[in-house]
Design a protein around this motif. Structure first.
Motif, PDB file in Angstrom:
ATOM      1  N   VAL A  41       0.848  -1.200   0.000  1.00 13.09           N
ATOM      2  CA  VAL A  41       0.000   0.000   0.000  1.00 13.09           C
ATOM      3  C   VAL A  41       0.883   1.250   0.000  1.00 13.09           C
ATOM      4  CG1 VAL A  41      -1.634   1.347   1.382  1.00 13.09           C
ATOM      5  CG2 VAL A  41      -2.014  -1.097   1.023  1.00 13.09           C
ATOM      6  N   ASP A  42       1.938   1.247   0.799  1.00 14.06           N
ATOM      7  CA  ASP A  42       2.861   2.396   0.817  1.00 14.06           C
ATOM      8  C   ASP A  42       3.459   2.628  -0.564  1.00 14.06           C
ATOM      9  OD1 ASP A  42       2.373   2.856   3.503  1.00 14.06           O
ATOM     10  OD2 ASP A  42       4.163   1.791   4.187  1.00 14.06           O
ATOM     11  N   GLN A  43       3.792   1.556  -1.251  1.00 12.16           N
ATOM     12  CA  GLN A  43       4.335   1.690  -2.608  1.00 12.16           C
ATOM     13  C   GLN A  43       3.286   2.259  -3.562  1.00 12.16           C
ATOM     14  OE1 GLN A  43       5.637  -2.279  -3.513  1.00 12.16           O
ATOM     15  NE2 GLN A  43       7.389  -2.183  -2.096  1.00 12.16           N
ATOM     16  N   PHE A  44       2.032   1.838  -3.439  1.00 12.62           N
ATOM     17  CA  PHE A  44       0.959   2.360  -4.281  1.00 12.62           C
ATOM     18  C   PHE A  44       0.745   3.858  -4.029  1.00 12.62           C
ATOM     19  CE2 PHE A  44      -1.450  -1.902  -4.915  1.00 12.62           C
ATOM     20  CZ  PHE A  44      -0.687  -2.178  -6.030  1.00 12.62           C
ATOM     21  N   VAL A  45       0.828   4.268  -2.771  1.00 17.30           N
ATOM     22  CA  VAL A  45       0.655   5.683  -2.437  1.00 17.30           C
ATOM     23  C   VAL A  45       1.736   6.514  -3.124  1.00 17.30           C
ATOM     24  CG1 VAL A  45       0.708   7.385  -0.560  1.00 17.30           C
ATOM     25  CG2 VAL A  45      -0.585   5.262  -0.294  1.00 17.30           C
ATOM     26  N   GLU A  46       2.963   6.014  -3.150  1.00 13.66           N
ATOM     27  CA  GLU A  46       4.037   6.715  -3.850  1.00 13.66           C
ATOM     28  C   GLU A  46       3.756   6.772  -5.351  1.00 13.66           C
ATOM     29  OE1 GLU A  46       7.902   5.176  -2.899  1.00 13.66           O
ATOM     30  OE2 GLU A  46       7.564   5.399  -0.745  1.00 13.66           O
ATOM     31  N   GLY A  54       1.077  13.259   0.856  1.00 13.91           N
ATOM     32  CA  GLY A  54       0.655  13.948   2.076  1.00 13.91           C
ATOM     33  C   GLY A  54      -0.761  13.612   2.488  1.00 13.91           C
ATOM     34  N   ALA A  55      -1.471  12.829   1.693  1.00 18.14           N
ATOM     35  CA  ALA A  55      -2.869  12.515   1.975  1.00 18.14           C
ATOM     36  C   ALA A  55      -2.983  11.464   3.071  1.00 18.14           C
ATOM     37  CB  ALA A  55      -3.550  12.007   0.699  1.00 18.14           C
ATOM     38  N   THR A  56      -4.136  11.449   3.714  1.00 18.33           N
ATOM     39  CA  THR A  56      -4.425  10.454   4.741  1.00 18.33           C
ATOM     40  C   THR A  56      -4.802   9.141   4.064  1.00 18.33           C
ATOM     41  OG1 THR A  56      -5.225  12.167   6.229  1.00 18.33           O
ATOM     42  CG2 THR A  56      -5.908   9.913   6.710  1.00 18.33           C
TER      43      THR A  56
END
Length: 156
Positions: A41-46, A54-56
Motif C-alpha cells: 500500500v505504501d508503494q501504491f501511495v508513492e 501527504g494525503a491520509t
C-alpha cells in the motif's frame, strides 16, 4: 481539501489482496501476509504521485479500520516460530594442555602477596550489629550560685 486514500484488505487463504483507491485511480495487488500487503500500500501511495504522499490513508479490513489495526499489530508483535537450530557437535577436544599459539602465556601469581581483606557475607549484619556506647563523662560543675537581692522588698 485533500481526499483520503482508501486501502481495502481482503484475506484470501494465506495471502492478502489489497486495493488502493485514490486520486481517481484504483490499484490492486496480492501479498503473502498482512505486513507485506501494508508495505505494498505504501508503494501504491508513492505511485499515485506527489499530491497523494501527504494525503491520509485509511486502511480497512472488513470495512473497519480498528479491525485492520488489530490484525496488523498482532502480526507485527507476534514472534515467528523459530526453526529448530542444528547445533554441530564439537570436534574432539585436544587432550594436551598446550595453550593456543595466539594467546600469550599468563604470569603465575606471586606467592608472597597476602590476600586482600574479605568483606562480610552480609553487609547488613555489620551495619546493624550493636556497638558499645561511648563512655559518658561524669557531670561536674564549678559554677557557684549566689543570691543577690534585686527587689526593694528583698533588700529590707
Amino acid at each position: 481539501m485533500a481526499v483520503p486514500i482508501t486501502a481495502i484488505y481482503v484475506q484470501e487463504d494465506d495471502d492478502w489482496a489489497v486495493t488502493v483507491t485514490g486520486q481517481g485511480r484504483s490499484l490492486t495487488a496480492r501479498a503473502p501476509g498482512i505486513i507485506a500487503a501494508r508495505d505494498r500500500v505504501d508503494q501504491f501511495v508513492e505511485e499515485l504521485g506527489e499530491v497523494a504522499k501527504g494525503a491520509t490513508v485509511v486502511h480497512l479490513l472488513n470495512g473497519s479500520a480498528l479491525e485492520f489495526t488489530a490484525a496488523y499489530m498482532t502480526a507485527r508483535l507476534t514472534r515467528p516460530e523459530a526453526a529448530p537450530v542444528d547445533v554441530p557437535k564439537p570436534a574432539a577436544a585436544a587432550t594436551t594442555a598446550e595453550a593456543p599459539a595466539d594467546v600469550p602465556e599468563q604470569p603465575a601469581p606471586k606467592p608472597d602477596k597476602k590476600p586482600k581483606a574479605k568483606l562480610t557475607a552480609d553487609i547488613g549484619d555489620a551495619l546493624t550489629a550493636a556497638r558499645p556506647a561511648p563512655p559518658v563523662p561524669a557531670a561536674t560543675s564549678s559554677v557557684k550560685v549566689t543570691a543577690a537581692a534585686t527587689t526593694p522588698a528583698a533588700r529590707a
